[in-house]
Design a protein around this motif. Sequence first.
Motif, PDB file in Angstrom:
ATOM      1  N   SER A 171       0.829  -1.199   0.000  1.00 21.27           N
ATOM      2  CA  SER A 171       0.000   0.000   0.000  1.00 21.27           C
ATOM      3  C   SER A 171       0.867   1.254   0.000  1.00 21.27           C
ATOM      4  O   SER A 171       2.043   1.223   0.370  1.00 21.27           O
ATOM      5  CB  SER A 171      -0.904   0.010   1.231  1.00 21.27           C
ATOM      6  N   GLU A 172       0.258   2.367  -0.390  1.00 18.09           N
ATOM      7  CA  GLU A 172       0.969   3.639  -0.383  1.00 18.09           C
ATOM      8  C   GLU A 172       1.399   4.006   1.031  1.00 18.09           C
ATOM      9  O   GLU A 172       2.496   4.548   1.243  1.00 18.09           O
ATOM     10  CB  GLU A 172       0.065   4.738  -0.962  1.00 18.09           C
ATOM     11  N   ARG A 173       0.578   3.700   2.013  1.00 19.47           N
ATOM     12  CA  ARG A 173       0.897   4.027   3.406  1.00 19.47           C
ATOM     13  C   ARG A 173       2.157   3.299   3.861  1.00 19.47           C
ATOM     14  O   ARG A 173       3.030   3.880   4.512  1.00 19.47           O
ATOM     15  CB  ARG A 173      -0.280   3.652   4.311  1.00 19.47           C
ATOM     16  N   ALA A 174       2.274   2.032   3.503  1.00 20.28           N
ATOM     17  CA  ALA A 174       3.463   1.268   3.879  1.00 20.28           C
ATOM     18  C   ALA A 174       4.685   1.766   3.121  1.00 20.28           C
ATOM     19  O   ALA A 174       5.779   1.889   3.696  1.00 20.28           O
ATOM     20  CB  ALA A 174       3.234  -0.218   3.619  1.00 20.28           C
ATOM     21  N   TRP A 175       4.533   2.058   1.828  1.00 21.24           N
ATOM     22  CA  TRP A 175       5.682   2.484   1.035  1.00 21.24           C
ATOM     23  C   TRP A 175       6.261   3.799   1.546  1.00 21.24           C
ATOM     24  O   TRP A 175       7.480   4.029   1.465  1.00 21.24           O
ATOM     25  CB  TRP A 175       5.298   2.600  -0.438  1.00 21.24           C
ATOM     26  N   ARG A 176       5.412   4.678   2.082  1.00 20.47           N
ATOM     27  CA  ARG A 176       5.907   5.949   2.603  1.00 20.47           C
ATOM     28  C   ARG A 176       6.918   5.755   3.727  1.00 20.47           C
ATOM     29  O   ARG A 176       7.729   6.641   3.995  1.00 20.47           O
ATOM     30  CB  ARG A 176       4.741   6.815   3.110  1.00 20.47           C
ATOM     31  N   GLN A 177       6.858   4.611   4.393  1.00 18.92           N
ATOM     32  CA  GLN A 177       7.772   4.368   5.500  1.00 18.92           C
ATOM     33  C   GLN A 177       9.199   4.081   5.047  1.00 18.92           C
ATOM     34  O   GLN A 177      10.132   4.125   5.856  1.00 18.92           O
ATOM     35  CB  GLN A 177       7.277   3.195   6.356  1.00 18.92           C
ATOM     36  N   VAL A 178       9.384   3.774   3.764  1.00 23.35           N
ATOM     37  CA  VAL A 178      10.720   3.401   3.297  1.00 23.35           C
ATOM     38  C   VAL A 178      11.189   4.243   2.114  1.00 23.35           C
ATOM     39  O   VAL A 178      12.219   3.947   1.503  1.00 23.35           O
ATOM     40  CB  VAL A 178      10.766   1.901   2.920  1.00 23.35           C
ATOM     41  N   SER A 179      10.461   5.280   1.756  1.00 16.79           N
ATOM     42  CA  SER A 179      10.840   6.117   0.617  1.00 16.79           C
ATOM     43  C   SER A 179      10.755   7.576   1.019  1.00 16.79           C
ATOM     44  O   SER A 179      10.154   7.924   2.051  1.00 16.79           O
ATOM     45  CB  SER A 179       9.917   5.857  -0.577  1.00 16.79           C
ATOM     46  N   LEU A 180      11.353   8.436   0.208  1.00 19.85           N
ATOM     47  CA  LEU A 180      11.253   9.870   0.476  1.00 19.85           C
ATOM     48  C   LEU A 180      11.387  10.651  -0.821  1.00 19.85           C
ATOM     49  O   LEU A 180      11.856  10.135  -1.832  1.00 19.85           O
ATOM     50  CB  LEU A 180      12.300  10.328   1.495  1.00 19.85           C
ATOM     51  N   ALA A 181      10.957  11.901  -0.776  1.00 22.71           N
ATOM     52  CA  ALA A 181      11.064  12.787  -1.926  1.00 22.71           C
ATOM     53  C   ALA A 181      12.493  13.308  -2.033  1.00 22.71           C
ATOM     54  O   ALA A 181      13.218  13.392  -1.033  1.00 22.71           O
ATOM     55  CB  ALA A 181      10.081  13.946  -1.797  1.00 22.71           C
ATOM     56  N   LYS A 182      12.895  13.686  -3.217  1.00 22.56           N
ATOM     57  CA  LYS A 182      14.258  14.149  -3.446  1.00 22.56           C
ATOM     58  C   LYS A 182      14.664  15.290  -2.511  1.00 22.56           C
ATOM     59  O   LYS A 182      15.796  15.274  -1.981  1.00 22.56           O
ATOM     60  CB  LYS A 182      14.396  14.587  -4.911  1.00 22.56           C
ATOM     61  N   PRO A 183      13.823  16.308  -2.272  1.00 21.06           N
ATOM     62  CA  PRO A 183      14.265  17.403  -1.395  1.00 21.06           C
ATOM     63  C   PRO A 183      14.577  16.967   0.036  1.00 21.06           C
ATOM     64  O   PRO A 183      15.246  17.696   0.772  1.00 21.06           O
ATOM     65  CB  PRO A 183      13.077  18.382  -1.434  1.00 21.06           C
ATOM     66  N   GLU A 184      14.081  15.799   0.467  1.00 20.12           N
ATOM     67  CA  GLU A 184      14.324  15.342   1.828  1.00 20.12           C
ATOM     68  C   GLU A 184      15.619  14.547   1.953  1.00 20.12           C
ATOM     69  O   GLU A 184      16.053  14.216   3.056  1.00 20.12           O
ATOM     70  CB  GLU A 184      13.148  14.490   2.311  1.00 20.12           C
ATOM     71  N   CYS A 185      16.239  14.227   0.823  1.00 22.01           N
ATOM     72  CA  CYS A 185      17.465  13.428   0.846  1.00 22.01           C
ATOM     73  C   CYS A 185      18.609  14.241   1.449  1.00 22.01           C
ATOM     74  O   CYS A 185      18.749  15.444   1.194  1.00 22.01           O
ATOM     75  CB  CYS A 185      17.806  12.999  -0.580  1.00 22.01           C
ATOM     76  N   LEU A 186      19.449  13.578   2.251  1.00 22.07           N
ATOM     77  CA  LEU A 186      20.590  14.250   2.862  1.00 22.07           C
ATOM     78  C   LEU A 186      21.696  14.543   1.861  1.00 22.07           C
ATOM     79  O   LEU A 186      22.637  15.281   2.159  1.00 22.07           O
ATOM     80  CB  LEU A 186      21.157  13.391   3.995  1.00 22.07           C
ATOM     81  N   GLY A 187      21.603  13.939   0.680  1.00 19.90           N
ATOM     82  CA  GLY A 187      22.597  14.204  -0.348  1.00 19.90           C
ATOM     83  C   GLY A 187      23.954  13.614  -0.012  1.00 19.90           C
ATOM     84  O   GLY A 187      24.073  12.521   0.536  1.00 19.90           O
ATOM     85  N   THR A 188      25.012  14.373  -0.298  1.00 22.95           N
ATOM     86  CA  THR A 188      26.373  13.858  -0.132  1.00 22.95           C
ATOM     87  C   THR A 188      26.733  13.590   1.324  1.00 22.95           C
ATOM     88  O   THR A 188      27.698  12.872   1.601  1.00 22.95           O
ATOM     89  CB  THR A 188      27.385  14.847  -0.727  1.00 22.95           C
ATOM     90  N   SER A 189      25.961  14.146   2.264  1.00 19.14           N
ATOM     91  CA  SER A 189      26.266  13.915   3.676  1.00 19.14           C
ATOM     92  C   SER A 189      25.686  12.606   4.200  1.00 19.14           C
ATOM     93  O   SER A 189      25.953  12.227   5.345  1.00 19.14           O
ATOM     94  CB  SER A 189      25.745  15.083   4.524  1.00 19.14           C
ATOM     95  N   CYS A 190      24.894  11.896   3.387  1.00 17.29           N
ATOM     96  CA  CYS A 190      24.296  10.637   3.837  1.00 17.29           C
ATOM     97  C   CYS A 190      25.378   9.553   3.888  1.00 17.29           C
ATOM     98  O   CYS A 190      26.102   9.349   2.904  1.00 17.29           O
ATOM     99  CB  CYS A 190      23.182  10.205   2.894  1.00 17.29           C
ATOM    100  N   PRO A 191      25.485   8.834   4.996  1.00 12.82           N
ATOM    101  CA  PRO A 191      26.523   7.801   5.103  1.00 12.82           C
ATOM    102  C   PRO A 191      26.298   6.612   4.167  1.00 12.82           C
ATOM    103  O   PRO A 191      27.218   5.838   3.928  1.00 12.82           O
ATOM    104  CB  PRO A 191      26.429   7.370   6.571  1.00 12.82           C
ATOM    105  N   LEU A 192      25.071   6.468   3.636  1.00  7.68           N
ATOM    106  CA  LEU A 192      24.764   5.358   2.736  1.00  7.68           C
ATOM    107  C   LEU A 192      24.716   5.805   1.276  1.00  7.68           C
ATOM    108  O   LEU A 192      24.163   5.118   0.431  1.00  7.68           O
ATOM    109  CB  LEU A 192      23.428   4.720   3.133  1.00  7.68           C
ATOM    110  N   ARG A 193      25.315   6.960   0.992  1.00 11.76           N
ATOM    111  CA  ARG A 193      25.237   7.538  -0.341  1.00 11.76           C
ATOM    112  C   ARG A 193      25.734   6.569  -1.416  1.00 11.76           C
ATOM    113  O   ARG A 193      25.143   6.469  -2.500  1.00 11.76           O
ATOM    114  CB  ARG A 193      26.083   8.815  -0.379  1.00 11.76           C
ATOM    115  N   GLU A 194      26.809   5.852  -1.150  1.00 17.00           N
ATOM    116  CA  GLU A 194      27.380   4.974  -2.168  1.00 17.00           C
ATOM    117  C   GLU A 194      26.484   3.791  -2.497  1.00 17.00           C
ATOM    118  O   GLU A 194      26.639   3.172  -3.549  1.00 17.00           O
ATOM    119  CB  GLU A 194      28.757   4.482  -1.718  1.00 17.00           C
ATOM    120  N   SER A 195      25.530   3.459  -1.595  1.00 16.26           N
ATOM    121  CA  SER A 195      24.612   2.340  -1.821  1.00 16.26           C
ATOM    122  C   SER A 195      23.210   2.813  -2.178  1.00 16.26           C
ATOM    123  O   SER A 195      22.306   1.993  -2.350  1.00 16.26           O
ATOM    124  CB  SER A 195      24.547   1.459  -0.569  1.00 16.26           C
ATOM    125  N   CYS A 196      23.021   4.134  -2.278  1.00 20.74           N
ATOM    126  CA  CYS A 196      21.685   4.716  -2.461  1.00 20.74           C
ATOM    127  C   CYS A 196      21.097   4.298  -3.811  1.00 20.74           C
ATOM    128  O   CYS A 196      21.697   4.539  -4.871  1.00 20.74           O
ATOM    129  CB  CYS A 196      21.785   6.233  -2.369  1.00 20.74           C
TER     130      CYS A 196
END
Length: 659
Positions: free
Chosen positions: A183-208
């Motif tokens: 469902s859309e409600r469940a998917w929201r728990q594991v996804s995000l919009a581009k503006p919310e991404c931490l970008g280069t400061s995210c520690p998982l950037r290389e696996s994103c």
Amino acid sequence: MNNATSGDDAATTHRDAVDEILDAVISAMAGARREGQVTMAHRVWQALEGSEHLLVQAGTGTGKSIGYLVPVMEWVARTGMRAVISTATLTLQRQIVTQDAPRVAQAVRKVTGHEPTVALLKGWNNYVCLRKVTGGYPEEDALLSRAAGEFGASATGEEVVRLREWAMSTDTGDRDDLVPGVSERAWRQVSLAKPECLGTSCPLRESCFPVLARDAAAEADIVVTNHSMLGVESSGTPVLPGGADAFIVDEAHELVNRVTDQLAASLSRAEIAATARLLRREQIMVLDLERAGEALGSVLDALPEDRLVEMPAELTDSLLALLGCLQQALDDVAALPGKEETDAAAKKVARNRVQSVVDVIELLLSDGVQAGSFVPWVSRDGEDRSYLHVAPLDVSASLADTLFEDKPVILTSATLEIGGSFTHIARQTGFLYPSQGPWEGIDVGSPFDHARQGILYVASHLPAPGREGYGDEQLDELVDLVRASAGGALCLFTSRRAAEAAAEYAREKLETPVLVQGEDQLPTLISRFADDDAASLFGTLSLWQGVDVPGRTCRLVIIDRIPFPRPNDPLMQARAQAVNASGGNGFMQVAAAQAALLLAQGVGRLLRTVDDRGVVAILDSRLRTARYGQFLAASLPRLWPTSDSDTVRAALTRLAGPE
């Protein structure tokens, strides 16, 4: 003279290469040359070479994806250019990426020595966020952290648990690779919009996953994406890494609607309340914001459910008050700590949510709304909650100026000619702007012999449907037709209420199974319909397009009425009035054109292979009696026409017999 001759020789060589590649692909597929496919491949190649705009109507069975992939891949392999291919449906997208493109790429390598690379690209929130799935972002409603606890037994809780397990094993992170879906409600728990991404400061950037998808797209010769992504790009927000030297838009009849949806926005009391809750979680004072949200909701509740030709003063005042509260909230968010990763993530989410609401309000208060280039309206949902919407009146300028200028563009679909002309689609997609240069529309035909394979029956003896629908005469006609065909009917309706009422009536009269949209997931219903020779499937607009059930299972398509847009549709109203104001015929250019396009799509559900036989029955006599009927009929496949009910029932009885 020598230079001209040399150029002609080179062009002949390249065109011969297209033919050689096409023959190799057809041979690998154990197929045979199709005249329409060959014509399409040649004209697409010419458009790419000449940087032209081209509309190609290619009927079902033409093999249009191969028809454009061959010249496009030859072109990128030879020139080093990059192309973007856009589709409207996941089904076609998968077909291109997993089947057609690999076949063509191999043939191109054998002929040219270079194998074009292909990448699939979707919107940011179509991919799982690894940091969010492990709790690195604030959740929508605490489902993720509680999924294994009190929510564990719920359907959504089980989906979240399954999502977490899948996220740790998937290679793509692509939502569409998760089967079964969630469902859309469940998917929201594991996804995000581009503006919310931490970008280069995210520690998982290389696996994103979305970053990896964009990196692959930036390096690919051809990017396969969707119309919504083109909508974002047309708004001036770059989402197609590496750009594009050419666009190929498949299922192009859906382009304008998808781009319009992408550029539309809405606002409601509930959205303001949700934003306030998120801010309160960050210890930000939101009392004034909550009051402003309630005030806006009260103003919307008092307005009629209709288009806003002018913005009422009380609505403008409430939006301005709300905007002031949101701007204060942005200042408060900016003051939040953000050095730690968790704080930075929460801060970015809060800022993005507030800014997204600010953007909608600023659009509603903009000169664009005042000038009529954006259309606002009020709607209510099934629980009588009020929403304020705004959408662009016309997206042709965005497409022309931002996407299509100074590059070849190929639009293709089985239904592009409206009333016998390509002008309507050309106008909608910006091809008529002087900056776009030359364009042409061609119909490469279909391998089907429509007049021998199918009958178009218009029940002209029935009374025309009114605003309240139609009476028992249409329902009795439907039942008689389904009984004569012993089932095997795809019954298409313009409203869910009509589909459900007709299905209830049919179930009382028929002994064959009746499946109804809404009683199970749509793919499941279509599969059951395809597997049961006696079953009939009743549904609404999502069944008019994309349903592909070849063979005798679908031997009868019934259409309840001409699918005109709702008379009170705010956007259609505004577009028709704009056409009238410029001296045109708003009804014909807007309502009738849209109805013609959808009607052609519905009729196209009948014949899916050269061996199919059947009947399309339209229970709306206006197709024969109204002045616009000829315009609509000119958009349809050339089935053998009749209004004789005895002839049609006899044909259906023969079709229902043993194979």
